[in-house]
Design a protein around this motif. Structure first.
Motif, PDB file in Angstrom:
ATOM      1  N   ALA A   1     -16.486   7.273  60.586  1.00 56.47           N
ATOM      2  CA  ALA A   1     -15.070   6.997  60.819  1.00 56.47           C
ATOM      3  C   ALA A   1     -14.202   8.136  60.301  1.00 56.47           C
ATOM      4  O   ALA A   1     -13.219   8.535  60.948  1.00 56.47           O
ATOM      5  CB  ALA A   1     -14.676   5.676  60.156  1.00 56.47           C
ATOM      6  N   ALA A   2     -14.551   8.675  59.135  1.00 55.11           N
ATOM      7  CA  ALA A   2     -13.767   9.773  58.555  1.00 55.11           C
ATOM      8  C   ALA A   2     -13.883  11.041  59.400  1.00 55.11           C
ATOM      9  O   ALA A   2     -12.884  11.736  59.641  1.00 55.11           O
ATOM     10  CB  ALA A   2     -14.229  10.041  57.124  1.00 55.11           C
ATOM     11  N   VAL A   3     -15.100  11.362  59.842  1.00 56.75           N
ATOM     12  CA  VAL A   3     -15.296  12.556  60.672  1.00 56.75           C
ATOM     13  C   VAL A   3     -14.502  12.438  61.967  1.00 56.75           C
ATOM     14  O   VAL A   3     -13.801  13.373  62.386  1.00 56.75           O
ATOM     15  CB  VAL A   3     -16.796  12.765  60.972  1.00 56.75           C
TER      16      VAL A   3
ATOM     17  N   LEU B   1     -17.188   5.876  67.753  1.00 55.53           N
ATOM     18  CA  LEU B   1     -17.694   5.159  66.586  1.00 55.53           C
ATOM     19  C   LEU B   1     -18.753   4.153  67.003  1.00 55.53           C
ATOM     20  O   LEU B   1     -19.808   4.033  66.367  1.00 55.53           O
ATOM     21  CB  LEU B   1     -16.548   4.460  65.857  1.00 55.53           C
ATOM     22  N   ASN B   2     -18.497   3.439  68.097  1.00 52.80           N
ATOM     23  CA  ASN B   2     -19.451   2.456  68.589  1.00 52.80           C
ATOM     24  C   ASN B   2     -20.738   3.117  69.060  1.00 52.80           C
ATOM     25  O   ASN B   2     -21.841   2.598  68.844  1.00 52.80           O
ATOM     26  CB  ASN B   2     -18.827   1.636  69.720  1.00 52.80           C
TER      27      ASN B   2
ATOM     28  N   GLY C   1     -23.549  -1.129  65.926  1.00 59.56           N
ATOM     29  CA  GLY C   1     -23.147  -2.433  65.412  1.00 59.56           C
ATOM     30  C   GLY C   1     -21.661  -2.569  65.165  1.00 59.56           C
ATOM     31  O   GLY C   1     -21.179  -3.661  64.849  1.00 59.56           O
ATOM     32  N   ILE C   2     -20.922  -1.465  65.279  1.00 56.80           N
ATOM     33  CA  ILE C   2     -19.480  -1.474  65.018  1.00 56.80           C
ATOM     34  C   ILE C   2     -18.733  -1.194  66.319  1.00 56.80           C
ATOM     35  O   ILE C   2     -18.985  -0.188  66.986  1.00 56.80           O
ATOM     36  CB  ILE C   2     -19.101  -0.426  63.960  1.00 56.80           C
ATOM     37  N   ALA C   3     -17.799  -2.089  66.664  1.00 52.92           N
ATOM     38  CA  ALA C   3     -17.043  -1.927  67.904  1.00 52.92           C
ATOM     39  C   ALA C   3     -15.758  -1.132  67.706  1.00 52.92           C
ATOM     40  O   ALA C   3     -15.357  -0.361  68.589  1.00 52.92           O
ATOM     41  CB  ALA C   3     -16.707  -3.298  68.492  1.00 52.92           C
ATOM     42  N   SER C   4     -15.106  -1.312  66.571  1.00 51.48           N
ATOM     43  CA  SER C   4     -13.831  -0.642  66.336  1.00 51.48           C
ATOM     44  C   SER C   4     -13.459  -0.771  64.870  1.00 51.48           C
ATOM     45  O   SER C   4     -14.119  -1.491  64.105  1.00 51.48           O
ATOM     46  CB  SER C   4     -12.721  -1.237  67.209  1.00 51.48           C
TER      47      SER C   4
ATOM     48  N   LEU D   1     -22.251  12.677  67.939  1.00 52.99           N
ATOM     49  CA  LEU D   1     -21.405  13.481  67.066  1.00 52.99           C
ATOM     50  C   LEU D   1     -21.080  14.820  67.718  1.00 52.99           C
ATOM     51  O   LEU D   1     -19.929  15.267  67.703  1.00 52.99           O
ATOM     52  CB  LEU D   1     -22.094  13.694  65.721  1.00 52.99           C
ATOM     53  N   PHE D   2     -22.093  15.459  68.314  1.00 56.40           N
ATOM     54  CA  PHE D   2     -21.843  16.754  68.939  1.00 56.40           C
ATOM     55  C   PHE D   2     -20.872  16.611  70.103  1.00 56.40           C
ATOM     56  O   PHE D   2     -20.010  17.460  70.324  1.00 56.40           O
ATOM     57  CB  PHE D   2     -23.153  17.388  69.411  1.00 56.40           C
ATOM     58  N   ASP D   3     -20.994  15.521  70.871  1.00 53.38           N
ATOM     59  CA  ASP D   3     -20.054  15.274  71.963  1.00 53.38           C
ATOM     60  C   ASP D   3     -18.630  15.127  71.433  1.00 53.38           C
ATOM     61  O   ASP D   3     -17.671  15.619  72.046  1.00 53.38           O
ATOM     62  CB  ASP D   3     -20.457  14.018  72.741  1.00 53.38           C
ATOM     63  N   ALA D   4     -18.484  14.437  70.311  1.00 53.60           N
ATOM     64  CA  ALA D   4     -17.162  14.259  69.720  1.00 53.60           C
ATOM     65  C   ALA D   4     -16.594  15.596  69.245  1.00 53.60           C
ATOM     66  O   ALA D   4     -15.401  15.885  69.444  1.00 53.60           O
ATOM     67  CB  ALA D   4     -17.232  13.269  68.562  1.00 53.60           C
ATOM     68  N   LEU D   5     -17.426  16.415  68.618  1.00 50.40           N
ATOM     69  CA  LEU D   5     -16.982  17.743  68.187  1.00 50.40           C
ATOM     70  C   LEU D   5     -16.518  18.569  69.382  1.00 50.40           C
ATOM     71  O   LEU D   5     -15.488  19.251  69.323  1.00 50.40           O
ATOM     72  CB  LEU D   5     -18.120  18.469  67.466  1.00 50.40           C
TER      73      LEU D   5
END
Length: 400
Positions: free
Chosen positions: A282-284, A233-234, A239-242, A318-322
């Protein structure tokens, strides 16, 4: 990298909405790419209908989509039935046979007689192979015409599916659990942002319901996996840590923590104060990293255009997360984003091209010329997608 054994390895559809016929191989991660309106969503929807029909009834699954007339293909000539067939791999548990292969599918069409039924299950078949052992069943309009499950199961109503009855026998139990355990997501921003009553053990639902429950459970049961979630997410939203959940007057609310300098307490944001891209990211990530996907309760995660509202620079994250998630659960996504495919290390075998040709959706492997260009590192698949050069490879063989 070791890749998980994909639950569904092959999907064949016939006369499903804009898809006249397709025969698509799936891997641990499969990305369907193509222009808007090409029919990518119809492919995911067919699998969602299959899962929904087994979780409830075929009537409920079909009624939610507007009835048989809204599902069976209309152009270039109308059809009065549609079929969905899959090949899957399920855990078998034997020391020498840890996996079994299964083929399962059905055809649903207009009822042969007018009455309370608007449709019937014209054909339903299942076959499981483990080594040299074979178990199978075949049902036509509710009548069991072939059953090698070693037990007698009575005929059923013509508008019902036989697999739930067959799964009472342990042989087909894992197949039913896997097909019923597929989850498909098309997130709605208003749903993601609203306060919700806690529901312990809830899975993330189609529009993003129970996002808070999923994140709360992840933080308690698998804190290392929650840290991976926060890291992605970060990286996607610097700008978002958690993000965490907090109870608010009997409801569960999301709290996003902004990145902070050393010694700074940081800033907190509610779901209404963060961008569309942040809440969708966050939802993905929740869909990919939720406990049920990690422990096998969810067999396949399908997501419609996960890159929507994200900054193009976040596509690589995103691709890394997938890819990481596909080590634990099969992942199937649709995308219109060239940025998602703009990488030199992309495995083209993970991608299926989708196009609309003469009013009919065509789905296949990326065409041979594009595969060769990517292999020679002349262009990335994303660069070819920007210039509309990617097309599905024509089908070959007796089923083409």
């Amino acid at each position: 990298m070791d890749r998980a054994v994909p639950f569904i390895s092959r999907v064949r559809l016939k006369n499903y909405k804009s898809i006249a016929k397709c025969d698509v191989r799936l891997g641990p991660l499969t990305v369907l790419i193509g222009p808007n309106g090409g029919g990518k969503s119809n492919f995911l929807q067919a699998l969602a209908l299959l899962s929904r029909a087994l979780n409830t009834t075929p009537f409920e699954a079909i009624d939610e989509l507007g009835g048989l007339g809204e599902i069976a293909r209309r152009a270039p000539e109308p059809a009065d039935s549609f079929s969905i067939d899959v090949e899957a791999t399920v855990p078998w548990g034997a020391k020498d046979e840890p996996w079994a292969t299964v083929s399962y599918g059905f055809e649903i069409g207009a009822a042969s007689r007018r009455g309370r039924r608007s449709f019937e299950v014209l054909r339903e078949t299942g076959e499981l192979r483990a080594g040299e052992q074979v178990w199978k069943f075949q049902v036509h309009r509710g009548v069991v015409v072939d059953d090698l499950i070693d037990r007698a199961v009575p005929d059923i109503e013509p508008d019902r599916l036989y697999l739930p009855a067959a799964a009472i026998h342990r042989i087909f139990g894992p197949l039913l659990a896997g097909l019923a355990g597929m989850r498909f997501y098309s997130f709605a921003l208003d749903t993601l942002r609203e306060l919700a009553r806690p529901s312990e053990g809830a899975l993330l639902d189609v529009r993003g319901e129970h996002l808070g429950d999923v994140l709360a459970a992840l933080a308690v049961v698998e804190p290392d996996l929650k840290r991976r979630f926060d890291a992605y997410l970060n990286a996607a939203v610097p700008g978002i840590a958690s993000v965490e959940t907090r109870p608010v007057g009997g409801y569960l609310d999301l709290v996003f923590h902004g990145t902070a300098e050393p010694g700074d307490e940081g800033i907190e944001f509610g779901p209404a104060a963060v961008s569309d891209g942040t809440i969708r990211a966050a939802a993905v990530l929740a869909a990919l990293f939720q406990l049920a996907a990690a422990d096998g309760r969810i067999s396949l995660v399908g997501i419609e255009e996960p890159e929507i509202a994200l900054h193009p620079a976040a596509a690589g994250v995103l691709f890394d997360a997938l890819t990481e998630a596909s080590e634990r659960v099969q992942v199937l996504v649709t995308s219109q984003s060239p940025d998602l495919l703009d990488r030199d290390d992309l495995d083209v075998s993970d991608v299926r091209a989708v196009s609309m040709q003469d009013g009919v959706t065509v789905i296949g492997e990326v065409d041979r010329a594009s595969r060769q260009i990517v292999k020679d590192k002349l262009y990335t698949l994303g660069e070819l997608m920007r210039t509309n050069q990617i097309t599905p490879e024509p089908a070959t063989g007796p089923e083409a």
